[in-house]
Design a protein around this motif. Structure first.
Motif, PDB file in Angstrom:
ATOM      1  N   ALA A 283      -1.610  16.445   1.588  1.00  0.00           N
ATOM      2  CA  ALA A 283      -0.973  15.893   0.627  1.00  0.00           C
ATOM      3  C   ALA A 283      -1.359  14.443   0.269  1.00  0.00           C
ATOM      4  CB  ALA A 283       0.381  15.793   2.102  1.00  0.00           C
ATOM      5  N   CYS A 284      -2.132  13.844   0.889  1.00  0.00           N
ATOM      6  CA  CYS A 284      -2.820  12.963   0.485  1.00  0.00           C
ATOM      7  C   CYS A 284      -2.990  13.089  -0.912  1.00  0.00           C
ATOM      8  CB  CYS A 284      -3.059  12.053   1.168  1.00  0.00           C
ATOM      9  SG  CYS A 284      -2.546  10.805   2.657  1.00  0.00           S
ATOM     10  N   LYS A 285      -3.925  14.050  -1.219  1.00  0.00           N
ATOM     11  CA  LYS A 285      -4.923  14.442  -1.975  1.00  0.00           C
ATOM     12  C   LYS A 285      -4.022  14.498  -3.400  1.00  0.00           C
ATOM     13  CE  LYS A 285      -8.367  15.468   0.146  1.00  0.00           C
ATOM     14  NZ  LYS A 285     -10.001  16.942   0.671  1.00  0.00           N
ATOM     15  N   LYS A 286      -2.842  15.657  -2.803  1.00  0.00           N
ATOM     16  CA  LYS A 286      -1.614  16.072  -3.947  1.00  0.00           C
ATOM     17  C   LYS A 286      -0.955  14.893  -4.847  1.00  0.00           C
ATOM     18  CE  LYS A 286       2.305  19.401  -4.020  1.00  0.00           C
ATOM     19  NZ  LYS A 286       3.234  19.973  -3.494  1.00  0.00           N
ATOM     20  N   ASN A 287      -0.706  13.485  -3.801  1.00  0.00           N
ATOM     21  CA  ASN A 287       0.598  13.756  -3.973  1.00  0.00           C
ATOM     22  C   ASN A 287      -0.122  11.775  -4.947  1.00  0.00           C
ATOM     23  OD1 ASN A 287       3.066  13.733  -3.286  1.00  0.00           O
ATOM     24  ND2 ASN A 287       2.520  14.418  -1.750  1.00  0.00           N
ATOM     25  N   TYR A 288      -1.782  11.594  -4.231  1.00  0.00           N
ATOM     26  CA  TYR A 288      -2.014  10.355  -5.005  1.00  0.00           C
ATOM     27  C   TYR A 288      -3.500  10.465  -4.993  1.00  0.00           C
ATOM     28  CZ  TYR A 288       1.454   7.558  -2.045  1.00  0.00           C
ATOM     29  OH  TYR A 288       2.730   7.268  -2.218  1.00  0.00           O
ATOM     30  N   SER A 289      -3.846  11.373  -5.352  1.00  0.00           N
ATOM     31  CA  SER A 289      -5.533  12.094  -6.439  1.00  0.00           C
ATOM     32  C   SER A 289      -6.183  11.495  -4.844  1.00  0.00           C
ATOM     33  CB  SER A 289      -4.996  11.351  -7.797  1.00  0.00           C
ATOM     34  OG  SER A 289      -4.318  12.024  -8.199  1.00  0.00           O
ATOM     35  N   SER A 290      -6.088  10.608  -3.982  1.00  0.00           N
ATOM     36  CA  SER A 290      -7.291  10.592  -3.004  1.00  0.00           C
ATOM     37  C   SER A 290      -7.054  10.826  -1.655  1.00  0.00           C
ATOM     38  CB  SER A 290      -6.825   9.143  -2.830  1.00  0.00           C
ATOM     39  OG  SER A 290      -7.608   9.034  -4.231  1.00  0.00           O
ATOM     40  N   GLY A 291      -8.044  11.155  -1.102  1.00  0.00           N
ATOM     41  CA  GLY A 291      -7.726  11.654   0.583  1.00  0.00           C
ATOM     42  C   GLY A 291      -7.824  10.421   1.440  1.00  0.00           C
ATOM     43  N   ILE A 292      -7.121  10.643   2.883  1.00  0.00           N
ATOM     44  CA  ILE A 292      -6.885   9.835   3.596  1.00  0.00           C
ATOM     45  C   ILE A 292      -8.206   8.684   3.888  1.00  0.00           C
ATOM     46  CG2 ILE A 292      -6.480   9.209   6.170  1.00  0.00           C
ATOM     47  CD1 ILE A 292      -5.226  11.640   6.203  1.00  0.00           C
TER      48      ILE A 292
END
Length: 506
Positions: free
Chosen positions: A124-133
Motif C-alpha cells: 500500500a505504501c508503494k502504491k500511494n507513496y512510490s516507496s516501501g515502508i
C-alpha cells in the motif's frame, strides 16, 4: 413528548411506544445497584478441577460429540470496529511532531516488521507513496506509513472490524481472527465432520466478512477435514435504544427524527436466541492465538463443555422425575443439594416450603438456560468479575458483574470488587434448550434492571445513551451459572495494535 412522526418511526423499527416510554423513564431514574453476598473464589463459587476431573469431563464432551446427540454452534460477536485499536496512531497522525515520540509510537515502529499485515502495508505504501515502508522510515516519513495503514487509500484498518484484520503470520499466509475462530471450531466444536460457526456483524461489514469466508474457508475445511456451516446475523434495529439530551428530552437528529443507538452487546441475546443449537460456545472475536498455542484453548473449551453436559444431564433427569410424580421427600432433598452445591443457587427459607411449593421452586430453577463460564486469575486485565449476588426473588446465584453495576459508595462492595481473585474473559459454553428439546425464550431470562446509562455525543452535542443489560451480565442473569477456573494462556485479547507484538501473537 413524542409526536406522530416519532410514533411512525418507532413502529417502523419494530419497537413499541411502551418500550420507548420505559427507556425514557429508565434514563431518568437510572438503574439500581446489585446486592452482593460476596466475590466468587475457588471453593466458593469457582470450580478448579484437578487433572483426573479434567480428563473425565473432556472424555464426556468427546463422547457427546461422537454420539451426535445435539447440534453445536460457535457464536462469535464480531461487530466491533477496530478504530479503538488504533487510537494512539490516529493521535500520531494529527500530532504536531513527525517522528515517533511516545512509548507506544516507538514500540509500533520498532516492531513493524513483526505485524502480520506488514507485507500488505508495504504494498500500500508503494502504491500511494512510490516507496516501501523501509524507505519511508529511512527518510523520516513515518506518518505516510500510518496513513496507509489506517485510511481508505491504504488498508483502511481504522474503519474495518477487528475480525478482518491480519493478526497472525503463517507459512501459507497471514490469518484474520475470523479465520482463527474457524480453526478453533474444527478443534473442539465439530460433530460428524461438520462445524457450525455464527458471527454477529455490523451491516456495513457483512459483505466483507462473506468475501473473506469465500476466500479462505475451503482451505481450513481441507486442512482439518471438516465441513463448515458459516452463518451471520446483524444486531436487530428493534434492540436499539433511544437517546436523550442531558435534560432527559428525546435527542433529535438534524432532520428532526429521534436518535436511536445500538444498545450494546446485550442486544445480541436476541441473535443468540435465534440460533438452533443444543450447545453454544461464546468467545470474543479478538481473543485468539496462533496454532502453536491453541492446545490450552482446545483443552479448556472441551472441559467447560464437558462440565455443562454433565450438569445438564443431571438437571434433565431431575426434571423428568418431577414430571413423573415418582419421588419422595428424600429425592427432593437430593435435588436441593444439587441446586445449591452444583448450580450454586440458594434459597434461604427453603426448609419452610411444603413439598408442593418445593416442587414448583425446583422446576423453575432447574428448567432454565445453563452456562459454564471460564474464569481467569486476576492479573489486572479488564473484565467483569465473578460474584455471588442476590436476585429479586431473594435467592443468591453466580453473576458476572461490571463495575457499573456495583455501588462504589459501599466500601464493603468496593473491597469485594478490588479483592476479587478472578475476572471474566468472555469464555462461555451455553445450553439453550430445555429437557424436552425446546428452545428457551432467552429474552425472558434477562434482568431488565441491570442496564446502565452512558454519556456520548453527536454533532458536538452531549447526550445520554441507554445500554442494555450486557450479554454475559444481566442478559443471562436468570440462567443457571457455573464458574470454572481456566489458565491465563486462554485469554489473549487484542485491545491495541501493539498487543499483536506480544509473544502470544507471534
Amino acid at each position: 413528548m413524542l409526536q406522530e412522526q416519532d410514533l411512525q418511526q418507532i413502529k417502523k423499527m419494530g419497537v413499541s411506544e411502551a418500550q420507548v416510554a420505559n427507556q425514557l423513564k429508565q434514563i431518568v431514574t437510572g438503574f439500581p445497584f446489585l446486592k452482593l453476598k460476596g466475590a466468587a473464589e475457588i471453593g466458593n463459587g469457582i470450580l478448579a478441577p484437578d487433572d483426573g476431573e479434567r480428563g473425565k469431563y473432556i472424555a464426556e464432551w468427546k463422547q457427546y460429540l461422537g454420539e451426535g446427540k445435539g447440534k453445536v454452534v460457535k457464536f462469535v460477536p464480531a461487530s466491533g470496529a477496530a478504530s479503538r485499536m488504533f487510537k494512539n496512531l490516529f493521535a500520531f497522525l494529527t500530532a504536531d511532531y513527525d517522528v515517533p515520540t511516545t512509548d507506544f509510537e516507538k514500540q509500533f515502529f520498532a516492531g513493524i516488521r513483526s505485524f502480520a499485515f506488514f507485507n500488505e502495508l508495504d504494498e500500500a505504501c508503494k502504491k500511494n507513496y512510490s516507496s516501501g515502508i523501509d524507505e519511508l522510515l529511512a527518510t523520516g516519513n513515518f506518518k505516510a506509513v500510518v496513513d496507509c495503514l489506517l485510511n481508505e487509500k491504504g488498508l483502511n484498518y481504522g474503519a474495518l472490524p477487528k475480525g478482518l484484520l491480519l493478526f497472525h503470520n503463517y507459512a501459507d499466509g497471514a490469518r484474520t481472527p475470523m479465520e482463527e475462530h474457524l480453526v478453533e471450531a474444527a478443534l473442539y466444536a465439530q460433530a460428524d465432520g461438520e462445524a457450525n460457526v455464527h458471527f454477529t456483524v455490523s451491516h456495513d461489514h457483512l459483505e466483507l466478512f462473506k468475501q473473506r469466508v469465500a476466500a479462505t474457508a475451503d482451505k481450513y475445511a481441507a486442512k482439518y477435514g471438516v465441513k463448515y456451516n458459516i452463518s451471520f446475523s446483524e444486531q436487530k434495529p428493534s434492540t436499539d435504544t433511544i437517546a436523550t439530551t442531558m435534560d432527559n428530552e428525546p435527542f433529535r437528529n438534524d432532520d428532526g427524527t429521534l436518535l436511536f443507538r445500538p444498545g450494546g452487546h446485550g442486544a445480541l441475546i436476541a441473535n443468540l436466541g435465534d440460533i438452533d443449537a443444543d450447545v453454544v460456545f461464546i468467545k470474543n472475536i479478538d481473543n485468539v492465538v496462533p496454532d502453536r498455542l491453541k492446545g490450552d484453548t482446545t483443552e479448556y473449551k472441551q472441559l467447560l463443555a464437558g462440565i455443562l453436559i454433565s450438569l445438564q444431564k443431571k438437571a434433565f433427569g431431575y426434571l423428568e422425575t418431577l414430571d413423573s410424580g415418582c419421588y419422595n421427600h428424600e429425592k427432593l432433598e437430593e435435588m436441593i443439594r444439587f441446586l445449591q452445591r452444583n448450580l450454586f443457587c440458594r434459597r434461604y427459607d427453603i426448609k419452610e416450603l411444603e413439598d408442593t411449593e418445593l416442587v414448583i421452586y425446583l422446576k423453575k430453577k432447574l428448567n432454565r438456560p445453563m452456562r459454564v463460564c471460564g474464569m481467569v486469575r486476576n492479573v489486572g486485565e479488564p473484565g467483569g468479575g465473578p460474584f455471588i449476588a442476590y436476585n429479586s426473588d431473594g435467592t443468591t446465584s453466580l453473576q458476572i458483574l461490571e463495575s457499573t453495576q456495583i455501588d462504589m459508595a459501599n466500601k464493603e462492595y468496593v473491597d469485594m470488587f478490588k479483592g476479587g481473585t478472578h475476572f471474566n474473559p468472555v469464555d462461555l459454553v451455553c445450553a439453550t434448550k430445555n429437557y424436552r428439546g425446546e428452545s428457551f425464550d432467552l429474552p425472558k431470562y434477562v434482568d431488565a434492571q441491570t442496564g446502565f446509562i452512558s454519556f456520548k455525543s453527536k454533532g458536538g452535542k452531549d447526550l445520554k445513551a441507554l445500554e442494555l443489560p450486557g450479554l454475559w451480565n444481566g442478559a443471562m442473569s436468570d440462567w443457571n451459572t457455573v464458574f470454572v477456573e481456566v489458565p491465563l494462556s486462554t485469554f489473549n485479547p487484542v485491545k491495541t495494535v501493539n498487543d499483536l507484538l506480544r509473544q502470544e501473537h507471534k
